[in-house]
Design an enzyme around this catalytic site. Structure first.
Site, PDB file in Angstrom:
ATOM      1  N   ASP A  21      -2.230  -7.404  15.222  1.00 10.95           N
ATOM      2  CA  ASP A  21      -1.482  -6.142  15.191  1.00 10.95           C
ATOM      3  C   ASP A  21      -1.525  -5.442  16.542  1.00 10.95           C
ATOM      4  OD1 ASP A  21      -4.148  -5.512  15.006  1.00 10.95           O
ATOM      5  OD2 ASP A  21      -3.870  -3.876  13.599  1.00 10.95           O
TER       6      ASP A  21
ATOM      7  N   ARG B 285       0.846  -1.202   0.000  1.00 10.12           N
ATOM      8  CA  ARG B 285       0.000   0.000   0.000  1.00 10.12           C
ATOM      9  C   ARG B 285       0.880   1.251   0.000  1.00 10.12           C
ATOM     10  NH1 ARG B 285      -3.364  -1.300   5.257  1.00 10.12           N
ATOM     11  NH2 ARG B 285      -1.362  -2.252   5.731  1.00 10.12           N
TER      12      ARG B 285
ATOM     13  N   VAL C 141     -10.968  -8.809  18.375  1.00 11.14           N
ATOM     14  CA  VAL C 141     -11.215  -8.061  19.620  1.00 11.14           C
ATOM     15  C   VAL C 141     -10.339  -6.818  19.649  1.00 11.14           C
ATOM     16  CG1 VAL C 141     -10.803  -8.154  22.121  1.00 11.14           C
ATOM     17  CG2 VAL C 141     -11.893 -10.068  20.963  1.00 11.14           C
ATOM     18  N   LEU C 142     -10.877  -5.734  20.125  1.00  9.20           N
ATOM     19  CA  LEU C 142     -10.041  -4.539  20.276  1.00  9.20           C
ATOM     20  C   LEU C 142     -10.407  -3.769  21.541  1.00  9.20           C
ATOM     21  CD1 LEU C 142      -7.966  -2.440  19.160  1.00  9.20           C
ATOM     22  CD2 LEU C 142      -9.899  -1.283  18.095  1.00  9.20           C
TER      23      LEU C 142
ATOM     24  N   VAL D  44      -1.202 -12.663  10.128  1.00 11.96           N
ATOM     25  CA  VAL D  44      -0.493 -11.620   9.380  1.00 11.96           C
ATOM     26  C   VAL D  44      -0.925 -10.257   9.915  1.00 11.96           C
ATOM     27  CG1 VAL D  44      -0.185 -10.594   7.101  1.00 11.96           C
ATOM     28  CG2 VAL D  44      -0.205 -13.075   7.349  1.00 11.96           C
TER      29      VAL D  44
ATOM     30  N   HIS E 117       0.471   1.601  15.931  1.00 14.57           N
ATOM     31  CA  HIS E 117       0.263   0.405  16.766  1.00 14.57           C
ATOM     32  C   HIS E 117       1.353   0.271  17.821  1.00 14.57           C
ATOM     33  CE1 HIS E 117      -3.093  -0.900  14.391  1.00 14.57           C
ATOM     34  NE2 HIS E 117      -2.391  -0.796  13.292  1.00 14.57           N
TER      35      HIS E 117
ATOM     36  N   TYR F 140      -0.178   4.446  10.503  1.00 20.42           N
ATOM     37  CA  TYR F 140      -0.498   3.499  11.574  1.00 20.42           C
ATOM     38  C   TYR F 140       0.749   3.317  12.411  1.00 20.42           C
ATOM     39  CZ  TYR F 140      -4.812   1.988   9.247  1.00 20.42           C
ATOM     40  OH  TYR F 140      -6.061   1.939   8.688  1.00 20.42           O
TER      41      TYR F 140
ATOM     42  N   LYS G 179       2.238   1.705   7.187  1.00 21.55           N
ATOM     43  CA  LYS G 179       2.584   0.915   8.370  1.00 21.55           C
ATOM     44  C   LYS G 179       3.554   1.645   9.279  1.00 21.55           C
ATOM     45  CE  LYS G 179       1.302  -2.545   9.439  1.00 21.55           C
ATOM     46  NZ  LYS G 179       0.040  -2.807  10.183  1.00 21.55           N
TER      47      LYS G 179
ATOM     48  N   GLU H 290      -4.694   4.747  13.936  1.00 16.66           N
ATOM     49  CA  GLU H 290      -5.615   3.836  14.623  1.00 16.66           C
ATOM     50  C   GLU H 290      -6.222   4.406  15.902  1.00 16.66           C
ATOM     51  OE1 GLU H 290      -2.364   3.383  14.396  1.00 16.66           O
ATOM     52  OE2 GLU H 290      -1.560   2.902  16.373  1.00 16.66           O
TER      53      GLU H 290
HETATM   54  N1  LIG Z   1      -4.176  -7.893  10.965  1.00 18.10           N
HETATM   55  C1  LIG Z   1      -4.569  -6.884  10.210  1.00 18.10           C
HETATM   56  O1  LIG Z   1      -4.116  -6.733   9.092  1.00 18.10           O
HETATM   57  C2  LIG Z   1      -5.617  -5.930  10.705  1.00 18.10           C
HETATM   58  C3  LIG Z   1      -6.279  -5.070   9.823  1.00 18.10           C
HETATM   59  C4  LIG Z   1      -7.283  -4.231  10.328  1.00 18.10           C
HETATM   60  C5  LIG Z   1      -7.603  -4.260  11.681  1.00 18.10           C
HETATM   61  N2  LIG Z   1      -6.906  -5.093  12.509  1.00 18.10           N
HETATM   62  C6  LIG Z   1      -7.177  -5.191  13.947  1.00 18.10           C
HETATM   63  O2  LIG Z   1      -8.372  -5.913  14.197  1.00 18.10           O
HETATM   64  C7  LIG Z   1      -8.798  -5.612  15.530  1.00 18.10           C
HETATM   65  C8  LIG Z   1     -10.297  -5.321  15.547  1.00 18.10           C
HETATM   66  O3  LIG Z   1     -10.563  -4.085  14.893  1.00 18.10           O
HETATM   67  P1  LIG Z   1     -12.041  -3.496  14.755  1.00 18.10           P
HETATM   68  O4  LIG Z   1     -11.947  -2.326  13.855  1.00 18.10           O
HETATM   69  O5  LIG Z   1     -13.003  -4.565  14.431  1.00 18.10           O
HETATM   70  O6  LIG Z   1     -12.316  -2.970  16.241  1.00 18.10           O
HETATM   71  P2  LIG Z   1     -13.737  -2.573  16.851  1.00 18.10           P
HETATM   72  O7  LIG Z   1     -13.479  -1.643  17.966  1.00 18.10           O
HETATM   73  O8  LIG Z   1     -14.696  -2.167  15.774  1.00 18.10           O
HETATM   74  O9  LIG Z   1     -14.272  -3.947  17.448  1.00 18.10           O
HETATM   75  C9  LIG Z   1     -13.710  -4.575  18.554  1.00 18.10           C
HETATM   76  C10 LIG Z   1     -14.775  -5.383  19.226  1.00 18.10           C
HETATM   77  O10 LIG Z   1     -14.154  -6.156  20.236  1.00 18.10           O
HETATM   78  C11 LIG Z   1     -15.101  -6.273  21.269  1.00 18.10           C
HETATM   79  N3  LIG Z   1     -14.463  -6.747  22.498  1.00 18.10           N
HETATM   80  C12 LIG Z   1     -13.691  -6.060  23.386  1.00 18.10           C
HETATM   81  N4  LIG Z   1     -13.333  -6.865  24.410  1.00 18.10           N
HETATM   82  C13 LIG Z   1     -13.891  -8.083  24.155  1.00 18.10           C
HETATM   83  C14 LIG Z   1     -13.903  -9.333  24.830  1.00 18.10           C
HETATM   84  N5  LIG Z   1     -13.256  -9.497  26.000  1.00 18.10           N
HETATM   85  N6  LIG Z   1     -14.591 -10.346  24.276  1.00 18.10           N
HETATM   86  C15 LIG Z   1     -15.241 -10.212  23.088  1.00 18.10           C
HETATM   87  N7  LIG Z   1     -15.289  -9.062  22.418  1.00 18.10           N
HETATM   88  C16 LIG Z   1     -14.619  -8.007  22.932  1.00 18.10           C
HETATM   89  C17 LIG Z   1     -15.674  -4.880  21.375  1.00 18.10           C
HETATM   90  O11 LIG Z   1     -16.915  -4.861  22.096  1.00 18.10           O
HETATM   91  C18 LIG Z   1     -15.859  -4.531  19.903  1.00 18.10           C
HETATM   92  O12 LIG Z   1     -17.137  -4.852  19.419  1.00 18.10           O
HETATM   93  C19 LIG Z   1      -7.920  -4.416  15.958  1.00 18.10           C
HETATM   94  O13 LIG Z   1      -6.862  -4.884  16.761  1.00 18.10           O
HETATM   95  C20 LIG Z   1      -7.385  -3.896  14.654  1.00 18.10           C
HETATM   96  O14 LIG Z   1      -6.177  -3.185  14.821  1.00 18.10           O
HETATM   97  C21 LIG Z   1      -5.918  -5.909  12.042  1.00 18.10           C
END
Ligand SMILES: NC(=O)c1ccc[n+]([C@@H]2O[C@H](COP(=O)([O-])OP(=O)(O)OC[C@H]3O[C@@H](n4cnc5c(N)ncnc54)[C@H](O)[C@@H]3O)[C@@H](O)[C@H]2O)c1
Length: 371
Positions: free
Chosen positions: A270, A15, A239-240, A298, A96, A94, A75, A118
């Site tokens: 991440d 990207r 989860v976040l 990943v 992180h 980003y 990134k 983020e």
């Molecule tokens: N690996 C990647 O390439 C990549 C890409 C984009 C996003 N992400 C990551 O994905 C993750 C999620 O992002 P998002 O935008 O969906 O976040 P979000 O805030 O929209 O959703 C997170 C959800 O987790 C829930 N949550 C919190 N604690 C919890 C628990 N103990 N049990 C169950 N659910 C729980 C929250 O209520 C919420 O609904 C983040 O860490 C983000 O950085 C990773």
């Protein structure tokens, strides 16, 4: 302002932080944009398009970083980029930082103004610069999971949607935010049976409504998680806790109890991952197996679909970037408290509570440093 767009050097990250459309708008507003050669090629934007939009194409990353007042990336910087940090440089990307004490230390030491996509919030309190990539990663997690469920990739040899007379696979999605709801949409489209686990009951109500009762919702606790993961063919972690390390709510014991050949896609990797056995992987070596369960972790999943991802990301980041260019970082952040939440480091001071708490460091609020 002089704005720099370096080529991403993280493994398989294709990207780019600004598109030719962004360059055009910035140059029309009187700014100068330095784009490292080939920065956008893998996203489908050749140097010539940037040039036509008004950018200066530069051969060397060091020159882009060194001459720019603001560097716009995708990134978090990796080690070879640390040498480019300098006092007062605005870094918009980003970051992180929560699980990265080394990078946090470097940014503080070199007094960089680090604004993390983020943690920026909009008026509704959501995370507008995380949303587009979460949409991409959420949708992608199911297609990746489906592939790893194939025998050849180490999976159970199960087709997500089943066929008439054979039941579909069971997908358990942990976290029902942007990643989780997008994963649910695609998993349903594949014809899978979907269980979604979240700690926020109002969110579960909303999702129950949105999907018209076609997904099973479960309140998040260790009892329910143990049961749901044991039954699942594919577990997706989304989860976040914003700005903090993800809680490892899918434990090693739960993984050991999953079906052999089941697949885990921990999208939350991440932020450290929400599965205890997960560790970060890259596109060139994306998966590993623990207790017979295939893990795909990943950290930059959207990097695999750079054209869609770059367009989705820059749609969201560009208005903020333009505000920094026009007003300068201090004013742009001061005038929008949600944008100021994106400030992670300010001239040697850590300014994000979640990062500070994750690393046991002291912090000062953005409002205090911005004056
Ligand atoms: N690996 C990647 O390439 C990549 C890409 C984009 C996003 N992400 C990551 O994905 C993750 C999620 O992002 P998002 O935008 O969906 O976040 P979000 O805030 O929209 O959703 C997170 C959800 O987790 C829930 N949550 C919190 N604690 C919890 C628990 N103990 N049990 C169950 N659910 C729980 C929250 O209520 C919420 O609904 C983040 O860490 C983000 O950085 C990773």
């Amino acid at each position: 302002m002089i704005i720099g767009v370096p080529k991403e050097i993280k493994d398989n990250e294709a990207r780019v932080g600004v598109t030719p459309a962004g360059v055009k708008a910035l140059t029309e507003a009187g700014h100068k944009v330095l784009v490292e050669t080939m920065a956008g090629t893998q996203s489908g934007f050749p140097d010539s398009e940037y040039q036509n939009a008004g950018a200066e194409i530069v051969g060397e990353a060091g020159y882009v970083w060194g001459k720019s007042e603001m560097v716009v990336k995708v990134k978090e910087p990796i080690e070879p980029e640390y040498v480019f940090f300098r006092e007062g440089l605005v870094l918009f990307t980003y970051l992180h930082l929560a699980p990265l004490p080394g990078l946090t230390g470097k940014l503080l030491e070199s007094k960089v103004i680090g604004i993390a996509y983020e943690t920026v919030r909009d008026r509704q309190g959501t995370l507008p610069l995380l949303t587009p990539m979460s949409e991409v990663a959420g949708r992608m997690s199911v297609q990746v999971g489906a592939t790893y469920l194939e025998k050849e990739r180490g999976g159970r040899g199960i087709l997500l949607g089943g066929v008439p007379g054979v039941p579909p696979a069971h997908v358990c999605i942990v976290g029902g935010g942007v990643v989780g709801s997008n994963a649910a949409r695609i998993a349903l489209g594949f014809g899978a049976k979907v269980t979604l686990v979240d700690i926020n009951l109002n969110r579960l109500r909303e999702l129950d409504d949105i999907f018209n009762g076609r997904i099973y919702t479960l309140a998040s606790n260790s009892y329910n998680l143990a049961q749901a993961t044991a039954e699942a063919d594919l577990v997706i972690g989304g989860v976040l806790i914003p700005g903090s390390t993800a809680p490892k709510i899918v434990t090693r014991a739960m993984v050991a109890n999953m079906k052999k050949g089941a697949v885990i896609v921990d999208v939350a990797i991440d932020q450290g991952g929400c599965v205890e056995t997960a560790r970060p992987t890259s596109h060139s070596n994306p998966s590993f197996t623990v207790d017979g369960v295939v893990h795909y972790c990943v950290t930059n999943m959207p990097g695999a679909v750079p054209n869609t991802s770059t367009l989705a990301l820059t749609n969201a980041t560009f208005p903020y970037l333009l505000r920094i260019a026009i007003k300068g970082a201090r004013q742009a952040l001061k005038q929008d408290p949600g944008f100021a939440e994106g400030l992670n480091t300010w001239l040697g001071t850590l300014t994000h509570r979640g990062v500070a708490e994750s690393q046991g460091r002291a912090w000062t609020s953005p409002a205090d440093v911005l004056g």
